[in-house]
Design an enzyme around this catalytic site. Sequence first.
Site, short mmCIF file in Angstrom:
data_model
loop_
_atom_site.label_atom_id
_atom_site.label_comp_id
_atom_site.label_asym_id
_atom_site.label_seq_id
_atom_site.Cartn_x
_atom_site.Cartn_y
_atom_site.Cartn_z
N GLU B 30 4.23 94.44 -42.72
CA GLU B 30 4.62 93.49 -41.87
C GLU B 30 5.64 93.84 -40.94
O GLU B 30 6.71 94.54 -41.55
CB GLU B 30 4.53 92.11 -42.65
CG GLU B 30 3.00 92.18 -43.26
CD GLU B 30 2.77 90.72 -43.92
OE1 GLU B 30 3.79 89.98 -43.94
OE2 GLU B 30 1.95 90.57 -44.16
N GLU B 70 -1.97 90.17 -47.25
CA GLU B 70 -1.28 90.74 -48.17
C GLU B 70 -1.99 91.84 -49.25
O GLU B 70 -2.15 92.26 -49.64
CB GLU B 70 -0.49 90.05 -48.97
CG GLU B 70 0.97 90.25 -48.66
CD GLU B 70 1.34 89.08 -47.56
OE1 GLU B 70 0.45 88.38 -47.20
OE2 GLU B 70 2.25 88.62 -46.70
N ASP B 95 8.12 87.41 -54.61
CA ASP B 95 7.50 86.67 -54.00
C ASP B 95 6.10 86.10 -53.57
O ASP B 95 5.30 85.02 -53.69
CB ASP B 95 8.57 85.73 -52.96
CG ASP B 95 10.44 84.92 -53.50
OD1 ASP B 95 10.88 84.34 -53.65
OD2 ASP B 95 10.35 86.58 -53.05
N PHE B 96 6.05 87.08 -52.69
CA PHE B 96 4.49 86.42 -51.41
C PHE B 96 3.55 86.82 -52.60
O PHE B 96 2.31 87.38 -52.26
CB PHE B 96 4.88 87.26 -50.43
CG PHE B 96 5.41 87.10 -49.60
CD1 PHE B 96 6.01 86.27 -49.75
CD2 PHE B 96 6.19 87.65 -48.06
CE1 PHE B 96 7.36 85.77 -48.93
CE2 PHE B 96 7.04 87.36 -47.65
CZ PHE B 96 7.85 86.37 -47.81
N HIS B 139 12.25 82.83 -51.11
CA HIS B 139 12.41 84.06 -51.09
C HIS B 139 13.61 84.78 -51.34
O HIS B 139 13.89 85.56 -51.00
CB HIS B 139 13.09 83.95 -49.29
CG HIS B 139 11.92 83.43 -48.21
ND1 HIS B 139 10.90 82.49 -48.10
CD2 HIS B 139 11.18 84.72 -47.46
CE1 HIS B 139 10.25 82.58 -47.48
NE2 HIS B 139 10.52 83.74 -46.82
C1 TPP Z 1 2.45 85.11 -47.56
C2 TPP Z 1 3.74 85.66 -46.56
N1 TPP Z 1 3.74 86.58 -45.71
C3 TPP Z 1 3.78 87.00 -45.36
C4 TPP Z 1 5.49 86.19 -44.61
C5 TPP Z 1 6.70 87.10 -44.22
N2 TPP Z 1 6.56 85.86 -43.03
C6 TPP Z 1 7.22 84.71 -42.19
S1 TPP Z 1 7.09 84.10 -41.35
C7 TPP Z 1 5.97 85.41 -40.53
C8 TPP Z 1 5.00 85.36 -39.02
C9 TPP Z 1 4.43 84.58 -39.01
O1 TPP Z 1 3.60 84.22 -38.20
P1 TPP Z 1 2.81 83.31 -37.13
O2 TPP Z 1 1.54 82.66 -38.30
O3 TPP Z 1 1.78 83.59 -36.07
O4 TPP Z 1 3.51 81.79 -37.27
P2 TPP Z 1 4.87 82.02 -35.92
O5 TPP Z 1 6.07 82.32 -36.92
O6 TPP Z 1 4.74 82.83 -34.75
O7 TPP Z 1 4.61 80.58 -35.77
C10 TPP Z 1 5.66 86.30 -41.80
C11 TPP Z 1 5.08 87.31 -41.67
C12 TPP Z 1 5.79 85.03 -45.98
N3 TPP Z 1 6.65 83.74 -45.20
N4 TPP Z 1 4.82 85.17 -46.38
#
Ligand code: TPP
Lengths: 333, 333, 323, 323
Positions: B30, B70, B95-96, B139
Amino acid sequence: MARIITFREAVNEALLQEMERDPKVIAMGEDVIGGSGAKGEMDAWGGPFGFTKGLYGKFGDRIMDTPITESAFIGAAVGAAVCGMRPVAELMYIDFMGVCFDQIFNQAAKFKYMFGGKAETPVVIRTSIGAGLRAASHHSQSLYPIFTHIPGLKVVVPSSPYEAKGLLIQAVRDNDPVIFCEHKSLHYIQEDVPEGSYAIPFGEANIVRDGGDVTIVAFGLMVQKSMEAASKLAKEGIQCEVIDPRTTSPLDLETIVESVEKTGYLVVVDESNPRCSMAADISAQVSDQAFGSLRGPVKMVTAPHCPPPFSDVLEDLYIPSPNKITEAIRSLK
Amino acid sequence: MARIITFREAVNEALLQEMERDPKVIAMGEDVIGGSGAKGEMDAWGGPFGFTKGLYGKFGDRIMDTPITESAFIGAAVGAAVCGMRPVAELMYIDFMGVCFDQIFNQAAKFKYMFGGKAETPVVIRTSIGAGLRAASHHSQSLYPIFTHIPGLKVVVPSSPYEAKGLLIQAVRDNDPVIFCEHKSLHYIQEDVPEGSYAIPFGEANIVRDGGDVTIVAFGLMVQKSMEAASKLAKEGIQCEVIDPRTTSPLDLETIVESVEKTGYLVVVDESNPRCSMAADISAQVSDQAFGSLRGPVKMVTAPHCPPPFSDVLEDLYIPSPNKITEAIRSLK
Amino acid sequence: MNLNETQLLQAYRKMRQIRAFEDRVHEEFATGEIPGFVHLYAGEEASAVGFCMHLTDEDRIASTHRGHGHCIAKGVEINGMMSEIYGRRNGICAGKGGSMHIADLEKGMMGANGIVGAGPPLICGAGLAAKFQKNGAVAVAFVGDGASNQGTTMESLNLASVWNLPCIFVAENNGYAEATSSTWSVSCENIADRAAAFGMPGVVVDGHDFFAVYEVAGEAIKRAREGGGPSLIECKLNRFYGHFEGDAQKYRLKDEVKNLKQSNDCLKKFADKVLDQGLLNKKHLAEIDELVAEEIDFAVNHAKSSEKPNSADLLTDVYVNYP
Amino acid sequence: MNLNETQLLQAYRKMRQIRAFEDRVHEEFATGEIPGFVHLYAGEEASAVGFCMHLTDEDRIASTHRGHGHCIAKGVEINGMMSEIYGRRNGICAGKGGSMHIADLEKGMMGANGIVGAGPPLICGAGLAAKFQKNGAVAVAFVGDGASNQGTTMESLNLASVWNLPCIFVAENNGYAEATSSTWSVSCENIADRAAAFGMPGVVVDGHDFFAVYEVAGEAIKRAREGGGPSLIECKLNRFYGHFEGDAQKYRLKDEVKNLKQSNDCLKKFADKVLDQGLLNKKHLAEIDELVAEEIDFAVNHAKSSEKPNSADLLTDVYVNYP
Ligand SMILES: Cc1ncc(C[n+]2csc(CCOP(=O)(O)OP(=O)(O)O)c2C)c(N)n1
Ligand SMILES: Cc1ncc(C[n+]2csc(CCOP(=O)(O)OP(=O)(O)O)c2C)c(N)n1
Ligand SMILES: [Mg+2]
Ligand SMILES: [Mg+2]
């Protein structure tokens, strides 16, 4: 008067009695009824092993089939628990945890802590563990050490029908998330089980056999194997104390330590793979707490560091056997 | 001539050199590029910590952003590995793991065995571990014991920039699936790192400090904390031998046992939660193999049995500190 | 439809092999000699063969717990498979995998799988590898109707679309996931309708009709080979046995299977058509039936008389190397 | 649209509270006093408020890492939130959760969440509980565009449909998941189009327009309350800050945010409309602005002057009881 029933029947009875007692108790899982949407009979399965058979007839919509989406329905159980229900979800095999672990270890296990104490998540996840059915690498693991590692979870590994009934009743009544691990090779084991309801408290080990020469700690099916080993050794004059901790988390370390203070020797029997296992966990804790009492190294009898194999020859070598237990004990003396 | 770079830069360089060396090496995760489909700059992130920054400019499509799925992209890395590629996938935080563990522990880890030896799965999963950033329960975990538990996986926990570079290069070249755990509090640690490529073999512990009085075994960031503790104790005349096993699986037990044979005392420092941990694992293995050499209990210094808390006060208490290490050692003597 | 005689013979032979293999495993299982869990593919042959007829060894497939048919269609050797199912040392997985884990990477068969929905992510990886290897290969994931709901499957549809991978997802809708009806567990009319949610073509095909499957498969595979991206194809079909061997199948109507065998047997349909249209003759088919019966007979005897693994095998092949 | 003056004032107040809260956290974060990872909701207020205006404390919501707005909209107390963000002992989660884990079950707020896609399964559970508790409650999962691809989300859409749960899934499409565009990561035109794959209504709504959101939300919630089952609603909107505090946002065009603030600010749009139509007057709004500014000021000072947890807190509340 003895009432001999199987492990399967004991679990079924515990569920039935708890669902009768408390309307908040609901159950869900893949084919825990069996037949949803199909043209034949409902309650066609009662779970792949028939553990929930008959509950649909008694409780109707309080038991629910699910699509094959463990994250969604285990997560739903967790969510419902936090909203006041007492769900019992069936994760058919513990080997399937990899598609839904987040909902268990990051959600259910951590809500109470993360939310500053303001949540309770009384969910039970029943799951089957263990090798012996020639079911190969994806249907034979004993992954309870992984759950034991996680703060916030309680982990139960019952060793017999009596134990299963009392511990499952406790699991349903418990206010923390509980992983309840049913060994597949115990399903048809029979014993005398009271008809009435009873709860076995968590964190209280059961001394299955008294003995002064060596302490054996074992979980689930391994209690049975350890008892076999103990019988053999008794004939040679070695008296084993066999302890079944019942729950890996919380763990009744006190009872184990007391026994080791008496015997001076400890063997831990654990069907899981050896690294970061329950065997290692108990060995380390006892070494820490009772080092002075140990007269020899703590021996660990576990599955080897390989996936569960399919072929019967290999699987029989994979599972800790009474022979391996007696060998470990003889190596001490 | 010294070339001082950060942990982050060391990891970046290892990836760059391996991608240059072998066209089969690809990377994904990501925002490992950052900016896919957006109107601004590409390579806007290079991963959340900038570890992969610049690789897109050099290797184009060989590094790929992914949707937040993932299971799909870690599984794709596993699948591509079995089909002849050498993917390095980034699981942003360990953690993920709960949303994709199946592809790691049932697929990648078991292919070779289940398929009778006929598969190789040279996939690397880079992931960040550890507390210290006030990032709270989702995290901050150090879940490497869970991966160590799984036969078929190799698990690396580098403790410094030099180590990170050499171990990551080995990870990419290794033919088994590797979980590579980068501690978030090490990212900006600096040290002298050779510019050229070098691989540090797995399963060979590094004796970071010689000493005859007590053996400390520590992983990742805990090596640094142990070195602090050792310096303090040295002033009191206690000489610690500090061992960094580098990999939890395979584990170089021999080096640890040799040291314990010399010192008679062992402290294991592990940031993960205590139950079924690496601390317990090493304690148990050493007790088993070197019981006669131990002059006191093996002490374990770990995080407590609770989720990582948010507040700085609590988090600082959660993480094993040099103080807790010295206390553990003093309790032995 | 442009199948020549050789191809028609091959198609029939593969389908017959699968059927005979499964019928025989069913019988042998009943004797108690086959260990573990066995899920039979009988009734669904046209799907595996209809797709795999388009594939070479470089193309990859990922299968399910119900994997025998996909293996045979993809060219995995039958004796090795049968020995594996019997847990023998000369099994295709050295007796370590069993029915649920048969794989043969040299044939592009990435494994049956004990985890529902595990195949699609792996197939994204195979498609990705093909893209880098520039060999024009495609990758095909077979999933059941039950597996079509699994998050891993839907994530993979999205990833394959976003990365424009040469992947085909085949949803074999046999009406049930274990004892649960797909009309209940799948929340839309057709699984293939979900393709729209992932920006790819979705096609429903009669999975009892080899020719229909073959054609639809050919189009999707061609498209993928040419860089046109993934597809989702739903084969509507039926399984002739229980979910696993031992399943009492009470969730089915009494005569359901009997009726299905009469009305919806892909082998019968195939035979009727090729005979009707004079593409093959009865002798052709009879010869294959006989040949296949012998092959399966041989495989069973061979498996039964083969050695089991020995204790030294337990700890081999966990790693490529582990110091 | 049938909002009376009280409701309009409430809507504006909630949106303004969120905006002021986030703007202030942004400033305070820059001073280095706020620990950890913070994701701000500024720009998206109309979504949280448009939905939560229809909800009571018995109704449940599940939020994301970007949770402040949902919390405030659902009635979580602002001082407790701010103290939590500062890691104080009187924080709503006793300083153990922080920005990413704010929850208040008494208000029906089941938690922000550090795991993308974790909310939808939990919301299925909340919907299920409501069904058993027969209290007519609904459950709403907010997810981002990135989260909409996660398997957990799609599984939940299916489960909610199959079980006919009173659930609403709100996809807040702010154009990005971290630095990745939703036009790239979502493989179909609109996230709401995926509703068809799960047999439920799907609606796209302008997430900058409170009134539009409020109306669409009201219909879906009413439907769910009446046993009509789940819906998927996509709010197209924008975030005014980076993914997290500290994000340099190079993936955005230079003036993107500036322009968005001018053209697509839900608060401005709300004010324009209510003033235009004479539903509220300037004084109304100015009073609220002032009041809210004071509230936020108080919350920050209160948080800063509050005690941190003490060492005894580390091991409390891991379990309800653990012998
Ligand atoms: C399972 C998981 N994968 C990756 C992340 C890291 N992460 C946190 S927020 C995010 C982006 C989320 O995007 P979106 O769903 O569009 O929400 P927004 O931040 O735009 O509100 C990511 C990849 C996570 N917290 N949990
Ligand atoms: C993750 C996971 N969940 C559940 C199971 C148990 N299981 C095995 S096969 C099966 C049914 C699969 O149904 P479907 O996908 O329709 O395939 P079919 O059996 O009809 O070929 C289930 C629930 C599993 N193996 N893996
Ligand atoms: Mg099916
Ligand atoms: Mg977004």
